[in-house]
Design a protein around this motif. Sequence first.
Motif, PDB file in Angstrom:
ATOM      1  N   UNK A  48       0.820  -1.208   0.000  1.00  0.00           N
ATOM      2  CA  UNK A  48       0.000   0.000   0.000  1.00  0.00           C
ATOM      3  C   UNK A  48       0.857   1.263   0.000  1.00  0.00           C
ATOM      4  N   UNK A  49       1.960   1.250   0.721  1.00  0.00           N
ATOM      5  CA  UNK A  49       2.823   2.429   0.782  1.00  0.00           C
ATOM      6  C   UNK A  49       3.383   2.769  -0.600  1.00  0.00           C
ATOM      7  N   UNK A  50       3.744   1.772  -1.379  1.00  0.00           N
ATOM      8  CA  UNK A  50       4.266   2.013  -2.718  1.00  0.00           C
ATOM      9  C   UNK A  50       3.164   2.539  -3.646  1.00  0.00           C
ATOM     10  N   UNK A  51       1.970   1.974  -3.520  1.00  0.00           N
ATOM     11  CA  UNK A  51       0.852   2.460  -4.327  1.00  0.00           C
ATOM     12  C   UNK A  51       0.540   3.923  -4.008  1.00  0.00           C
ATOM     13  N   UNK A  52       0.587   4.266  -2.725  1.00  0.00           N
ATOM     14  CA  UNK A  52       0.341   5.658  -2.340  1.00  0.00           C
ATOM     15  C   UNK A  52       1.421   6.569  -2.907  1.00  0.00           C
ATOM     16  N   UNK A  63      -9.867   2.860   0.722  1.00  0.00           N
ATOM     17  CA  UNK A  63     -10.700   2.087  -0.203  1.00  0.00           C
ATOM     18  C   UNK A  63     -10.125   2.099  -1.615  1.00  0.00           C
ATOM     19  N   UNK A  64      -9.579   3.233  -2.044  1.00  0.00           N
ATOM     20  CA  UNK A  64      -8.981   3.302  -3.381  1.00  0.00           C
ATOM     21  C   UNK A  64      -7.717   2.455  -3.450  1.00  0.00           C
ATOM     22  N   UNK A  65      -6.907   2.514  -2.422  1.00  0.00           N
ATOM     23  CA  UNK A  65      -5.698   1.686  -2.376  1.00  0.00           C
ATOM     24  C   UNK A  65      -6.090   0.216  -2.467  1.00  0.00           C
ATOM     25  N   UNK A  66      -7.113  -0.183  -1.726  1.00  0.00           N
ATOM     26  CA  UNK A  66      -7.588  -1.572  -1.756  1.00  0.00           C
ATOM     27  C   UNK A  66      -8.108  -1.953  -3.143  1.00  0.00           C
ATOM     28  N   UNK A  67      -8.823  -1.031  -3.797  1.00  0.00           N
ATOM     29  CA  UNK A  67      -9.337  -1.310  -5.138  1.00  0.00           C
ATOM     30  C   UNK A  67      -8.195  -1.533  -6.127  1.00  0.00           C
ATOM     31  N   UNK A  68      -7.171  -0.704  -6.050  1.00  0.00           N
ATOM     32  CA  UNK A  68      -6.030  -0.847  -6.959  1.00  0.00           C
ATOM     33  C   UNK A  68      -5.310  -2.163  -6.697  1.00  0.00           C
ATOM     34  N   UNK A  73      -4.243  -7.817  -8.310  1.00  0.00           N
ATOM     35  CA  UNK A  73      -4.309  -9.244  -7.953  1.00  0.00           C
ATOM     36  C   UNK A  73      -5.108 -10.057  -8.970  1.00  0.00           C
ATOM     37  N   UNK A  74      -6.114  -9.424  -9.595  1.00  0.00           N
ATOM     38  CA  UNK A  74      -6.974 -10.150 -10.535  1.00  0.00           C
ATOM     39  C   UNK A  74      -6.288 -10.455 -11.867  1.00  0.00           C
ATOM     40  N   UNK A  75      -5.157  -9.845 -12.122  1.00  0.00           N
ATOM     41  CA  UNK A  75      -4.430 -10.086 -13.375  1.00  0.00           C
ATOM     42  C   UNK A  75      -3.315 -11.088 -13.081  1.00  0.00           C
ATOM     43  N   UNK A 137      -2.075  12.692  -8.596  1.00  0.00           N
ATOM     44  CA  UNK A 137      -1.073  11.663  -8.877  1.00  0.00           C
ATOM     45  C   UNK A 137      -1.427  10.945 -10.189  1.00  0.00           C
ATOM     46  N   UNK A 138      -0.848   9.788 -10.404  1.00  0.00           N
ATOM     47  CA  UNK A 138      -1.041   9.039 -11.648  1.00  0.00           C
ATOM     48  C   UNK A 138      -2.516   8.750 -11.942  1.00  0.00           C
ATOM     49  N   UNK A 139      -3.267   8.349 -10.959  1.00  0.00           N
ATOM     50  CA  UNK A 139      -4.684   8.039 -11.179  1.00  0.00           C
ATOM     51  C   UNK A 139      -5.508   9.328 -11.165  1.00  0.00           C
ATOM     52  N   UNK A 140      -5.246  10.169 -12.132  1.00  0.00           N
ATOM     53  CA  UNK A 140      -5.862  11.497 -12.190  1.00  0.00           C
ATOM     54  C   UNK A 140      -7.384  11.415 -12.312  1.00  0.00           C
ATOM     55  N   UNK A 141      -7.907  10.464 -13.068  1.00  0.00           N
ATOM     56  CA  UNK A 141      -9.359  10.353 -13.216  1.00  0.00           C
ATOM     57  C   UNK A 141     -10.044   9.960 -11.913  1.00  0.00           C
ATOM     58  N   UNK A 142      -9.403   9.099 -11.152  1.00  0.00           N
ATOM     59  CA  UNK A 142      -9.979   8.664  -9.889  1.00  0.00           C
ATOM     60  C   UNK A 142      -9.828   9.728  -8.799  1.00  0.00           C
ATOM     61  N   UNK A 143      -8.710  10.435  -8.796  1.00  0.00           N
ATOM     62  CA  UNK A 143      -8.417  11.390  -7.727  1.00  0.00           C
ATOM     63  C   UNK A 143      -9.004  12.776  -7.956  1.00  0.00           C
ATOM     64  N   UNK A 144      -9.227  13.146  -9.198  1.00  0.00           N
ATOM     65  CA  UNK A 144      -9.796  14.451  -9.542  1.00  0.00           C
ATOM     66  C   UNK A 144     -10.918  14.255 -10.555  1.00  0.00           C
ATOM     67  N   UNK A 145     -11.855  13.391 -10.191  1.00  0.00           N
ATOM     68  CA  UNK A 145     -12.911  12.972 -11.117  1.00  0.00           C
ATOM     69  C   UNK A 145     -13.725  14.142 -11.658  1.00  0.00           C
TER      70      UNK A 145
END
Length: 158
Positions: A48-52, A63-68, A73-75, A137-145
């Motif tokens: 999670x720390x690396x994803x953040x 919740x977003x970290x968990x979703x990512x 994991x699903x791939x 950050x990278x997930x611009x659509x999710x973070x600034x929808x």
Amino acid sequence: MAVRLAARRPAGLAGLALVATFLRYPPVAALLGRALARRSVVRVPPPAALLRLAVVGSEAPAALVDEVRGAIRRVSPDVMARRLRAVLAADVRAELAGTRVPVLYLGGARDRIVGRWAAAQVKAARPDAEVVMLDAPHLVLQRRARQAAGVLSAFAAG
């Protein structure tokens, strides 16, 4: 893929919006990335720390970290490694230069994966491209929808 499709000039294509992406990954970084894009490395979802740090931003909701992490994991590791290698080998600068539709580049000003250099690549290939960098950050659509939706809506309306 979007750039390659746009370069074919399909009927009805009115514009091309690129979000937090690149035309060619910097060669030195791509070498490192390809070394990391092995099944044995991608088998373990990133902490999670690396994803953040790299993807969702330090202030991202859990919740977003968990979703990512769940999406990763699903791939399967084999598929993930192949995808990473393919992405790191891509070079669509010439294809973008050959497009004739309006181009928008929407990125995150705090993107640690695809930084401002990617927007500069787009401008080099298409000087008329519109570039919008949101405080994200990278997930611009999710973070600034809402902001992203406004930018994309305005581009589509144009």
